[in-house]
Scaffold this motif. Structure first.
Motif, PDB file in Angstrom:
ATOM      1  N   VAL A   1     141.409 118.470  56.178  1.00  0.00           N
ATOM      2  CA  VAL A   1     141.415 119.599  57.107  1.00  0.00           C
ATOM      3  C   VAL A   1     142.809 120.213  57.203  1.00  0.00           C
ATOM      4  N   LEU A   2     143.825 119.383  57.408  1.00  0.00           N
ATOM      5  CA  LEU A   2     145.176 119.921  57.597  1.00  0.00           C
ATOM      6  C   LEU A   2     145.770 120.403  56.286  1.00  0.00           C
ATOM      7  N   GLY A   3     145.200 119.970  55.162  1.00  0.00           N
ATOM      8  CA  GLY A   3     145.631 120.483  53.862  1.00  0.00           C
ATOM      9  C   GLY A   3     144.803 121.655  53.407  1.00  0.00           C
ATOM     10  N   ASP A   4     143.899 122.134  54.296  1.00  0.00           N
ATOM     11  CA  ASP A   4     143.022 123.277  54.036  1.00  0.00           C
ATOM     12  C   ASP A   4     142.183 123.072  52.774  1.00  0.00           C
ATOM     13  N   LYS A   5     141.692 121.851  52.588  1.00  0.00           N
ATOM     14  CA  LYS A   5     140.821 121.544  51.452  1.00  0.00           C
ATOM     15  C   LYS A   5     139.489 120.977  51.939  1.00  0.00           C
ATOM     16  N   TRP A   6     139.099 121.296  53.170  1.00  0.00           N
ATOM     17  CA  TRP A   6     137.942 120.669  53.793  1.00  0.00           C
ATOM     18  C   TRP A   6     136.626 121.355  53.479  1.00  0.00           C
ATOM     19  N   ARG A   7     136.671 122.624  53.068  1.00  0.00           N
ATOM     20  CA  ARG A   7     135.421 123.369  52.893  1.00  0.00           C
ATOM     21  C   ARG A   7     134.527 122.707  51.853  1.00  0.00           C
TER      22      ARG A   7
ATOM     23  N   PRO B   1     132.472 122.119  62.585  1.00  0.00           N
ATOM     24  CA  PRO B   1     132.778 121.503  63.895  1.00  0.00           C
ATOM     25  C   PRO B   1     133.765 120.347  63.784  1.00  0.00           C
ATOM     26  N   THR B   2     133.630 119.534  62.727  1.00  0.00           N
ATOM     27  CA  THR B   2     134.564 118.419  62.545  1.00  0.00           C
ATOM     28  C   THR B   2     135.964 118.936  62.252  1.00  0.00           C
ATOM     29  N   ALA B   3     136.056 119.951  61.400  1.00  0.00           N
ATOM     30  CA  ALA B   3     137.364 120.529  61.081  1.00  0.00           C
ATOM     31  C   ALA B   3     138.026 121.086  62.340  1.00  0.00           C
ATOM     32  N   GLN B   4     137.248 121.747  63.172  1.00  0.00           N
ATOM     33  CA  GLN B   4     137.800 122.294  64.405  1.00  0.00           C
ATOM     34  C   GLN B   4     138.277 121.174  65.323  1.00  0.00           C
ATOM     35  N   ARG B   5     137.521 120.065  65.373  1.00  0.00           N
ATOM     36  CA  ARG B   5     137.903 118.922  66.220  1.00  0.00           C
ATOM     37  C   ARG B   5     139.233 118.324  65.744  1.00  0.00           C
ATOM     38  N   VAL B   6     139.402 118.254  64.419  1.00  0.00           N
ATOM     39  CA  VAL B   6     140.656 117.726  63.867  1.00  0.00           C
ATOM     40  C   VAL B   6     141.821 118.644  64.227  1.00  0.00           C
ATOM     41  N   ARG B   7     141.613 119.958  64.076  1.00  0.00           N
ATOM     42  CA  ARG B   7     142.694 120.897  64.394  1.00  0.00           C
ATOM     43  C   ARG B   7     143.078 120.817  65.865  1.00  0.00           C
ATOM     44  N   GLU B   8     142.088 120.721  66.727  1.00  0.00           N
ATOM     45  CA  GLU B   8     142.371 120.631  68.156  1.00  0.00           C
ATOM     46  C   GLU B   8     143.097 119.332  68.503  1.00  0.00           C
TER      47      GLU B   8
ATOM     48  N   ARG C   1     146.706 134.790  51.004  1.00  0.00           N
ATOM     49  CA  ARG C   1     145.511 133.973  50.795  1.00  0.00           C
ATOM     50  C   ARG C   1     145.153 133.900  49.306  1.00  0.00           C
ATOM     51  N   ALA C   2     145.358 135.015  48.601  1.00  0.00           N
ATOM     52  CA  ALA C   2     145.088 135.026  47.160  1.00  0.00           C
ATOM     53  C   ALA C   2     146.013 134.070  46.432  1.00  0.00           C
ATOM     54  N   LEU C   3     147.293 134.043  46.794  1.00  0.00           N
ATOM     55  CA  LEU C   3     148.238 133.139  46.137  1.00  0.00           C
ATOM     56  C   LEU C   3     147.893 131.680  46.441  1.00  0.00           C
ATOM     57  N   LEU C   4     147.522 131.385  47.680  1.00  0.00           N
ATOM     58  CA  LEU C   4     147.123 130.016  48.024  1.00  0.00           C
ATOM     59  C   LEU C   4     145.911 129.594  47.201  1.00  0.00           C
ATOM     60  N   ALA C   5     144.985 130.529  46.998  1.00  0.00           N
ATOM     61  CA  ALA C   5     143.808 130.218  46.181  1.00  0.00           C
ATOM     62  C   ALA C   5     144.221 129.922  44.741  1.00  0.00           C
ATOM     63  N   VAL C   6     145.129 130.727  44.195  1.00  0.00           N
ATOM     64  CA  VAL C   6     145.607 130.497  42.828  1.00  0.00           C
ATOM     65  C   VAL C   6     146.264 129.126  42.719  1.00  0.00           C
ATOM     66  N   LEU C   7     147.081 128.773  43.699  1.00  0.00           N
ATOM     67  CA  LEU C   7     147.771 127.473  43.683  1.00  0.00           C
ATOM     68  C   LEU C   7     146.784 126.320  43.763  1.00  0.00           C
ATOM     69  N   ASP C   8     145.667 126.539  44.437  1.00  0.00           N
ATOM     70  CA  ASP C   8     144.664 125.477  44.592  1.00  0.00           C
ATOM     71  C   ASP C   8     143.591 125.517  43.512  1.00  0.00           C
ATOM     72  N   GLY C   9     143.709 126.456  42.575  1.00  0.00           N
ATOM     73  CA  GLY C   9     142.711 126.542  41.521  1.00  0.00           C
ATOM     74  C   GLY C   9     141.400 127.172  41.962  1.00  0.00           C
ATOM     75  N   ARG C  10     141.433 127.929  43.068  1.00  0.00           N
ATOM     76  CA  ARG C  10     140.227 128.593  43.559  1.00  0.00           C
ATOM     77  C   ARG C  10     140.243 130.068  43.151  1.00  0.00           C
ATOM     78  N   THR C  11     139.087 130.706  43.226  1.00  0.00           N
ATOM     79  CA  THR C  11     138.986 132.137  42.929  1.00  0.00           C
ATOM     80  C   THR C  11     139.324 132.942  44.175  1.00  0.00           C
ATOM     81  N   PRO C  12     140.323 133.825  44.116  1.00  0.00           N
ATOM     82  CA  PRO C  12     140.684 134.617  45.299  1.00  0.00           C
ATOM     83  C   PRO C  12     139.560 135.544  45.722  1.00  0.00           C
ATOM     84  N   GLU C  13     139.591 135.937  46.983  1.00  0.00           N
ATOM     85  CA  GLU C  13     138.626 136.893  47.516  1.00  0.00           C
ATOM     86  C   GLU C  13     138.711 138.195  46.730  1.00  0.00           C
ATOM     87  N   GLU C  14     137.558 138.788  46.442  1.00  0.00           N
ATOM     88  CA  GLU C  14     137.526 140.013  45.653  1.00  0.00           C
ATOM     89  C   GLU C  14     137.264 141.223  46.541  1.00  0.00           C
ATOM     90  N   GLY C  15     137.508 142.415  45.983  1.00  0.00           N
ATOM     91  CA  GLY C  15     137.252 143.653  46.709  1.00  0.00           C
ATOM     92  C   GLY C  15     138.513 144.234  47.321  1.00  0.00           C
TER      93      GLY C  15
END
Length: 336
Positions: A27-33, A39-46, A306-320
């Protein structure tokens, strides 16, 4: 919290949230999705916020081989637009434990001196405006994970591009002026070799060409009030029918056009309708207030980060492309 501890740990967060330490890390590394429920992620953040938990970035950076530092390369800061881009990028970066270094390219465009002994060793990635793209080769920023802003998606240097829908903004301007009855147009174009300004010129010409009886002339000027005034004065004083609508690539160019119109004895909008693009603070500081296209610079910076973070994590950035909107004020009216 553990006895004698002066700083909460991830174990403390896990106990408070009723989850495993692995879940806290995700969760804190933003890799929870896809691995942890919302709800669990929100509980951890809180729980982390309540405990005042801060991850040990030095240890995590050593483990990941990252500096958690990003460079934002922009033209010289002559308007608040790129300052707002930075604000948006820094907000998202801060939420993910990254810092953003702002680097204005000298003279706005052209080569730049490398501010680092080794950019590749000091940075995790780069976000750059196409107006400052020449700076990238000097700092070898094109060798790092790179996201380009305002850049041609077909020829971009970057792993991802993030654009505002400038073409639609210009179409909205043209539709507004055509609906008012204007047919003689002058385009006050920014004298800057950049894809975003090429789009503006192309879209304006295409939209006006689709309407019978329209005339379009173009004059170029540096993005400065004095430069715009000089160019507009020359255009308004040229032989032949005077344009009734002036489409400016930038709000600062529009302010210069106002001065030129005044010196020529013309009133805005009675004798000349004027439009801008950006919706900077300047747009409501001049009189009459400027009809212009609003660009959400902070959202632009957020999307870029957000696009750069996605690139660093190997994810596809949001399009449009990010949407833009025409703001109609007092500088446009039907032609006489």
């Amino acid at each position: 919290m553990a006895r004698g501890s002066t700083r909460p740990t991830s174990r403390d967060v896990a106990q408070a949230a009723g989850v495993s330490q692995a879940a806290v890390s995700l969760v804190l590394g933003d890799k929870w999705r896809g691995r942890v429920s919302e709800p669990t992620a929100q509980r951890v953040r809180e729980a982390a916020q309540d405990l005042g938990y801060r991850p040990n970035l030095a240890a995590r950076n050593l483990r990941l081989g990252r500096t958690r530092t990003v460079l934002l390369v922009v033209p010289a800061l002559t308007t608040e637009f790129f300052a707002e881009v930075y604000t948006g990028a820094a907000r998202v970066a801060g939420e993910h434990g990254f810092g953003v270094v702002l680097y204005p390219s000298p003279e706005g465009v052209g080569p730049a001196r490398d501010p680092f002994a080794s950019a590749q060793a000091a940075l995790d990635g780069v976000i750059a405006s196409s107006m400052a793209a020449d700076a990238l080769s000097a700092i070898r920023g094109d060798q790092l994970p790179l996201v380009m802003l305002d850049s041609d998606p077909e020829g971009s240097l970057g792993a991802a591009t993030v654009n505002l829908d400038i073409a639609d903004g210009i179409r909205q301007v043209a539709e507004h002026l055509l609906a008012l009855g204007h047919r003689r147009f002058l385009h006050l174009a920014a004298d800057v070799p950049s894809w975003t300004f090429e789009v503006r010129a192309r879209e304006l010409a295409a939209r006006l060409a689709a309407t019978p009886g329209t005339e379009l002339s173009t004059v170029r000027a540096p993005i400065s009030i004095d430069g715009a005034r000089t160019a507009t004065e020359a255009a308004l004083g040229a032989p032949g029918p005077r344009p009734t609508a002036l489409v400016c690539d930038d709000d600062k160019l529009a302010a210069g056009a106002y001065k030129a119109a005044s010196r020529a004895g013309l009133r805005v909008p009675d004798d000349l309708s004027v439009t801008g693009l950006d919706d900077l603070g300047l747009a409501t500081a001049i009189d009459p207030e400027l009809t212009t296209v609003r660009l959400d610079a902070e959202a632009f910076g957020e999307r870029g980060m957000r696009a750069l973070l996605a690139v660093l994590d190997g994810r596809t950035p949001e399009e449009g492309d990010l949407p833009v909107s025409l703001v109609v004020r007092g500088s446009t009216a039907p032609p006489r």
